[in-house]
Design an enzyme around this catalytic site. Structure first.
Site, short mmCIF file in Angstrom:
data_model
loop_
_atom_site.label_atom_id
_atom_site.label_comp_id
_atom_site.label_asym_id
_atom_site.label_seq_id
_atom_site.Cartn_x
_atom_site.Cartn_y
_atom_site.Cartn_z
N SER A 1 3.25 4.74 -6.28
CA SER A 1 4.41 3.93 -5.94
C SER A 1 4.43 2.58 -6.65
O SER A 1 4.45 2.52 -7.86
CB SER A 1 4.44 3.78 -4.42
N ASP B 1 11.49 0.94 -6.81
CA ASP B 1 10.05 0.76 -6.97
C ASP B 1 9.52 1.85 -7.91
O ASP B 1 10.28 2.65 -8.45
CB ASP B 1 9.32 0.74 -5.61
N ASP C 1 8.05 4.69 -7.73
CA ASP C 1 8.31 6.12 -7.57
C ASP C 1 9.71 6.38 -7.00
O ASP C 1 10.03 7.49 -6.57
CB ASP C 1 7.23 6.82 -6.73
N GLU D 1 12.91 0.30 6.38
CA GLU D 1 11.95 -0.78 6.41
C GLU D 1 12.58 -1.94 5.64
O GLU D 1 13.36 -1.71 4.70
CB GLU D 1 10.64 -0.36 5.74
N PRO E 1 -3.29 -5.33 10.28
CA PRO E 1 -4.11 -4.88 9.16
C PRO E 1 -3.27 -3.99 8.24
O PRO E 1 -2.52 -3.14 8.73
CB PRO E 1 -5.22 -4.07 9.83
N SER E 2 -3.35 -4.22 6.94
CA SER E 2 -2.60 -3.38 6.00
C SER E 2 -3.13 -1.95 6.03
O SER E 2 -4.32 -1.72 6.25
CB SER E 2 -2.76 -3.96 4.59
N THR F 1 -2.65 -0.09 3.32
CA THR F 1 -2.78 0.30 1.91
C THR F 1 -3.68 -0.62 1.10
O THR F 1 -4.00 -0.31 -0.04
CB THR F 1 -1.39 0.32 1.22
C1 16G Z 1 3.32 2.48 2.42
C2 16G Z 1 4.40 3.10 3.23
C3 16G Z 1 5.50 2.11 3.50
C4 16G Z 1 4.93 0.88 4.14
C5 16G Z 1 3.80 0.32 3.36
C6 16G Z 1 3.10 -0.75 4.14
C7 16G Z 1 5.12 5.42 3.13
C8 16G Z 1 5.65 6.50 2.25
N1 16G Z 1 4.96 4.25 2.54
O1 16G Z 1 3.76 2.12 1.15
O2 16G Z 1 6.41 2.71 4.34
O3 16G Z 1 5.91 -0.11 4.28
O4 16G Z 1 2.86 1.34 3.11
O5 16G Z 1 1.96 -1.16 3.48
O6 16G Z 1 4.84 5.61 4.29
P1 16G Z 1 0.88 -2.03 4.20
O7 16G Z 1 0.34 -1.26 5.36
O8 16G Z 1 -0.11 -2.31 3.13
O9 16G Z 1 1.57 -3.28 4.65
MG MG Z 2 7.39 3.94 -3.30
#
Ligand code: 16G
Ligand code: MG
Length: 546
Positions: A66, A278, A280, A372, A501-502, A504
């Site tokens: 992404s 973005d 993807d 979102e 907490p993130s 990702t």
């Molecule tokens: C991912 C999620 C997105 C969310 C983001 C938050 C999917 C497909 N994508 O990109 O929806 O807004 O994570 O990231 O679910 P974060 O937890 O690092 O804040």
């Molecule tokens: Mg994306």
């Protein structure tokens, strides 16, 4: 059973797992530096094949990271109706990904046993990839995994994430949702778009022009493919098309939303309509600059409001009794929530961050609009709502106004990719709504005014010490954090803040909003300090923004 797994085991040694490497299937699949992912891809090929045998349906595997930097990559699994893979299988994904080679057989047997999978069942997996340099070989590893377990695969090559979701859904509904080909996708969406915009005959050429920042990614390529289908009613200028710039670097929807400024690589004149995808193409945000050169962002909240306003009007005109709701997350601007609830009188639900949570909540309503703030979202219509609309559109006894509304609703349903947020489909829907309503971006922007806000990141030694409740709006642990946030928030007007907490990145995210930018910045900084002090911050203390 072991015999079926022999080939998989043998081939797995060609995709060796770095010993000791532990990765987790996060909010949107596995995501990390591309160099660490080859074994993950092969094993996700295996897992998708098992999931296909279990569901007796086609499963999707998308290779993308992404909006992450170019050197990263990732993978996510798509369930039969085009939705995110079910949570129990996220757990299996983590289990399979982290098994050392000698434990892989046991892991496969465990999953097969727990899910009572008939291993002799046929399997089918669709695979797609984004434009990253690493995606070609990584998607080949997914295909290797599918083949090793004797599954059938179809390689779609370069596609946006939502396009692959769409293909999976089409395939498993025997074409009822559409044809599982790129032509099928473009023709379904574009025909609906042209039908919708046919009703907007007094648009000037200016209003037919849109600048799109493709984030130097797959979205730009796919827009080029689609352009000729919609040309009559929409002229698209594509910037950051990947011909020279770096993927997601200083461009794309995430950059524009977080930095609250235009991307590099695009020249904006006051009043130009612009949007960013973005990497993807599952997110979109709009923006423009005014005559003073001031930048204005129209994010996911503004998009949800526009769509909701439009749908509500059509439902009323059609004389239909359908319940419409908007699903948001904690990041939704407070002004948007207030406008939707107080002025529009629609139901607003708040869920945890992550598409699967919003999608799930939106399914509860006749019409569920979910977005979102970062620009990921779509609209879901219940089967009953779709049938009611269809019936009305075919009813010859109703008056012209109701008929027109019903027919517009029908095309609106068709232009939307209901499987997941889709930048291309959202863009066509937004363009159609603006055309039908004869609305400029400025007029859309004026529906409500965003509260100034700020997002910050805090590094801590273990972000899992922060536990949240109430859709991530309150911190349950560590002790004292929520009390500290409450005290800080009280110092400012129209203020709100939270820390989570993130899912990702290895950071804690802090969000704050208040009635002025200075106050939003100050509050975000103060809450970051509280997180740093109470949740084990590492490195330097967060500094004030000004
Ligand atoms: C991912 C999620 C997105 C969310 C983001 C938050 C999917 C497909 N994508 O990109 O929806 O807004 O994570 O990231 O679910 P974060 O937890 O690092 O804040
Ligand atoms: Mg994306």
């Amino acid at each position: 059973m072991t015999a079926h797994f022999e080939e998989a085991l043998k081939q797995s040694s060609l995709h060796p797992k770095p010993a000791g490497l532990i990765l987790e299937y996060g909010t949107s699949g596995f995501r990390t530096n591309a160099k660490q992912l080859d074994h993950i891809m092969f094993r996700m090929g295996l897992l998708a094949t098992l999931r296909s045998k279990k569901t007796k349906a086609t499963i999707g595997v998308m290779v993308t990271a992404s909006h992450n930097p170019e050197e990263d990559n990732g993978v996510k699994l798509i369930d039969p109706m085009g939705e995110m893979v079910t949570p129990a299988w996220e757990g299996y994904a983590t289990q399979l990904a982290n098994a050392e080679q000698e434990d892989l057989l046991a892991a496969m047997k465990d999953i097969t046993g727990k899910e009572a999978i008939d291993i002799t069942q046929e399997a089918s997996v669709f695979v797609g990839k984004d434009t990253r340099g690493s995606s070609a070989s990584l998607s080949q590893s997914v295909l290797d995994g599918v083949n090793a377990l004797g599954g059938h695969s179809k390689n779609y090559g370069l596609v946006t994430t939502p396009q692959l979701h769409y293909m999976v859904c089409c395939q498993n509904t025997q074409g009822k949702y559409g044809e599982a080909t790129m032509d099928g996708y473009y023709s379904k969406l574009c025909t609906a778009f042209l039908h919708l915009t046919k009703h907007a005959s007094n648009r000037t050429d200016d209003q037919k022009h849109l600048c799109v920042d493709g984030a130097n990614g797959i979205g730009a390529l796919k827009l080029q493919e689609m352009e000729s289908h919609v040309k009559k009613n929409l002229q698209i200028s594509i910037f950051n098309d990947g011909s020279k710039g770096k993927l997601n670097f200083q461009c794309g929807a995430d950059f524009v939303k977080v930095q609250q400024k235009p991307p590099a690589g695009i020249e904006i004149n006051p009043g130009d309509r612009c949007c960013s995808f973005d990497g993807d193409a599952d997110r979109i945000v709009y923006y423009y600059t005014d005559s003073q050169g001031c930048f204005h962002l129209l994010d996911g909240d503004k998009i949800a409001t526009l769509i909701c306003t439009y749908l509500k009007e059509l439902i009323n005109q059609a004389g239909l009794d359908l319940k419409i709701a908007v699903v948001q997350t904690a990041y939704a601007n407070g002004s948007s929530t207030r406008y939707l609830e107080d002025t529009m009188k629609v139901i607003v639900k708040c869920t945890k961050t992550g598409v699967k949570h919003l999608h799930h909540a939106a399914l509860e309503f006749d019409i569920g609009v979910y977005f979102e703030a970062n620009g990921h979202g779509t609209v879901l219509f219940s089967k009953a709502a779709e049938e009611m609309i269809q019936k009305l559109a075919e009813d010859s006894s109703i008056n012209d106004e109701r008929k027109k509304a019903a027919v517009l609703l029908q095309s609106t349903i068709t232009v939307i990719n209901q499987t997941v947020g889709d930048a291309i489909s959202d863009m066509l829907l937004i363009e159609a709504i603006l055309a039908i309503k004869g609305m400029t971006l400025q007029q859309w922007d004026a529906i409500y005014s965003d509260l100034p806000n700020r997002q910050l990141k805090v590094k801590v030694s273990d972000r899992r010490v922060i536990d949240t409740a109430d859709a991530e709006r309150r911190a349950v642990s560590p002790a004292g954090l929520q009390e500290a946030i409450d005290t800080l928030v009280k110092k400012y007007r129209q203020a709100r803040s939270f820390a989570r907490p993130s899912g990702t990145e290895d950071v804690v995210r802090v969000y704050a909003e208040a009635d002025t930018q200075e106050d939003a910045d100050a509050l975000a900084h103060e809450v970051s300090l509280a997180v740093y002090r109470l949740a084990g911050g590492v490195g330097d203390e967060p500094k004030p923004l000004h």
